[in-house]
Design a protein around this motif. Sequence first.
Motif, PDB file in Angstrom:
ATOM      1  N   ALA A   1       0.844  -1.183   0.000  1.00 32.08           N
ATOM      2  CA  ALA A   1       0.000   0.000   0.000  1.00 32.08           C
ATOM      3  C   ALA A   1       0.886   1.243   0.000  1.00 32.08           C
ATOM      4  CB  ALA A   1      -0.909  -0.008   1.218  1.00 32.08           C
TER       5      ALA A   1
ATOM      6  N   LYS B   1       3.614   2.207   2.745  1.00 30.01           N
ATOM      7  CA  LYS B   1       3.819   1.046   3.607  1.00 30.01           C
ATOM      8  C   LYS B   1       4.784   0.067   2.962  1.00 30.01           C
ATOM      9  CE  LYS B   1      -0.657   1.186   5.957  1.00 30.01           C
ATOM     10  NZ  LYS B   1      -1.854   0.392   6.357  1.00 30.01           N
TER      11      LYS B   1
ATOM     12  N   SER C   1      -4.552 -10.853   8.444  1.00 27.06           N
ATOM     13  CA  SER C   1      -5.456  -9.810   7.965  1.00 27.06           C
ATOM     14  C   SER C   1      -6.384 -10.265   6.845  1.00 27.06           C
ATOM     15  CB  SER C   1      -4.646  -8.592   7.483  1.00 27.06           C
ATOM     16  OG  SER C   1      -3.752  -8.969   6.448  1.00 27.06           O
TER      17      SER C   1
ATOM     18  N   ASN D   1     -12.174  -4.606   1.813  1.00 27.69           N
ATOM     19  CA  ASN D   1     -12.359  -3.345   2.510  1.00 27.69           C
ATOM     20  C   ASN D   1     -11.270  -2.372   2.073  1.00 27.69           C
ATOM     21  OD1 ASN D   1     -10.003  -3.630   4.388  1.00 27.69           O
ATOM     22  ND2 ASN D   1     -11.167  -5.416   5.062  1.00 27.69           N
ATOM     23  N   PRO D   2     -11.442  -1.082   2.362  1.00 30.93           N
ATOM     24  CA  PRO D   2     -10.468  -0.091   1.886  1.00 30.93           C
ATOM     25  C   PRO D   2      -9.032  -0.382   2.314  1.00 30.93           C
ATOM     26  CG  PRO D   2     -12.469   1.008   2.567  1.00 30.93           C
ATOM     27  CD  PRO D   2     -12.631  -0.448   2.939  1.00 30.93           C
ATOM     28  N   GLU D   3      -8.844  -1.073   3.437  1.00 34.44           N
ATOM     29  CA  GLU D   3      -7.501  -1.400   3.893  1.00 34.44           C
ATOM     30  C   GLU D   3      -6.811  -2.423   2.980  1.00 34.44           C
ATOM     31  OE1 GLU D   3      -9.540   0.777   6.560  1.00 34.44           O
ATOM     32  OE2 GLU D   3     -10.184  -1.261   6.048  1.00 34.44           O
ATOM     33  N   ASP D   4      -7.567  -3.051   2.094  1.00 28.74           N
ATOM     34  CA  ASP D   4      -6.979  -3.999   1.138  1.00 28.74           C
ATOM     35  C   ASP D   4      -6.443  -3.293  -0.108  1.00 28.74           C
ATOM     36  OD1 ASP D   4      -9.706  -6.121   1.973  1.00 28.74           O
ATOM     37  OD2 ASP D   4      -7.623  -6.379   2.631  1.00 28.74           O
ATOM     38  N   THR D   5      -6.670  -1.997  -0.225  1.00 27.33           N
ATOM     39  CA  THR D   5      -6.162  -1.245  -1.365  1.00 27.33           C
ATOM     40  C   THR D   5      -4.648  -1.287  -1.398  1.00 27.33           C
ATOM     41  OG1 THR D   5      -8.067   0.247  -1.441  1.00 27.33           O
ATOM     42  CG2 THR D   5      -6.010   1.044  -2.409  1.00 27.33           C
TER      43      THR D   5
ATOM     44  N   THR E   1      -8.041  -1.442  -5.888  1.00 36.40           N
ATOM     45  CA  THR E   1      -8.526  -0.265  -5.173  1.00 36.40           C
ATOM     46  C   THR E   1      -9.924  -0.548  -4.649  1.00 36.40           C
ATOM     47  OG1 THR E   1      -7.227   1.195  -6.594  1.00 36.40           O
ATOM     48  CG2 THR E   1      -9.002   2.197  -5.312  1.00 36.40           C
TER      49      THR E   1
ATOM     50  N   SER F   1     -14.909   2.960  -0.149  1.00 35.06           N
ATOM     51  CA  SER F   1     -15.890   2.776   0.927  1.00 35.06           C
ATOM     52  C   SER F   1     -17.262   3.281   0.521  1.00 35.06           C
ATOM     53  CB  SER F   1     -15.415   3.503   2.179  1.00 35.06           C
ATOM     54  OG  SER F   1     -15.219   4.879   1.893  1.00 35.06           O
TER      55      SER F   1
END
Length: 121
Positions: free
Chosen positions: A40, A43, A63, A87-91, A118, A121
């Motif tokens: 990401a 990160k 996760s 979910n957006p955290e998987d982008t 991408t 939400s």
Amino acid sequence: QVQLVESGGGSVQAGGSLTLSCTVSGNVQGRDCMGWFRQAPGKEREGVASISMSGGRTYYADSVKGRFTISHDNAKLTLYLRMNALNPEDTAMYYCAASSFGCRWGDFRVWGKGAQVTVSS
């Protein structure tokens, strides 16, 4: 050397699903393990899932457990990552990877160019 090419990335709304594919060519017999990683923005790259070529043992990052499924089609020389309940955290940019020895995250040495996923939400 093995060559890896990812496909199937895209944009999806939260709760949706996507399937990534990775076609393998070159020295396909030299693979001991294959996996998916993601990175990401801002990160470090992290391991997502792996599968051994002998026995098909799989491993998942905490996760994604219960949401993602890694599989490999030997006849098609293709690795898959089925992603559900996104979910957006998987982008992230998702990378296919191969290891000639071992399935630990640090064992992977060959990488594809990546496929962008991408999740909005």
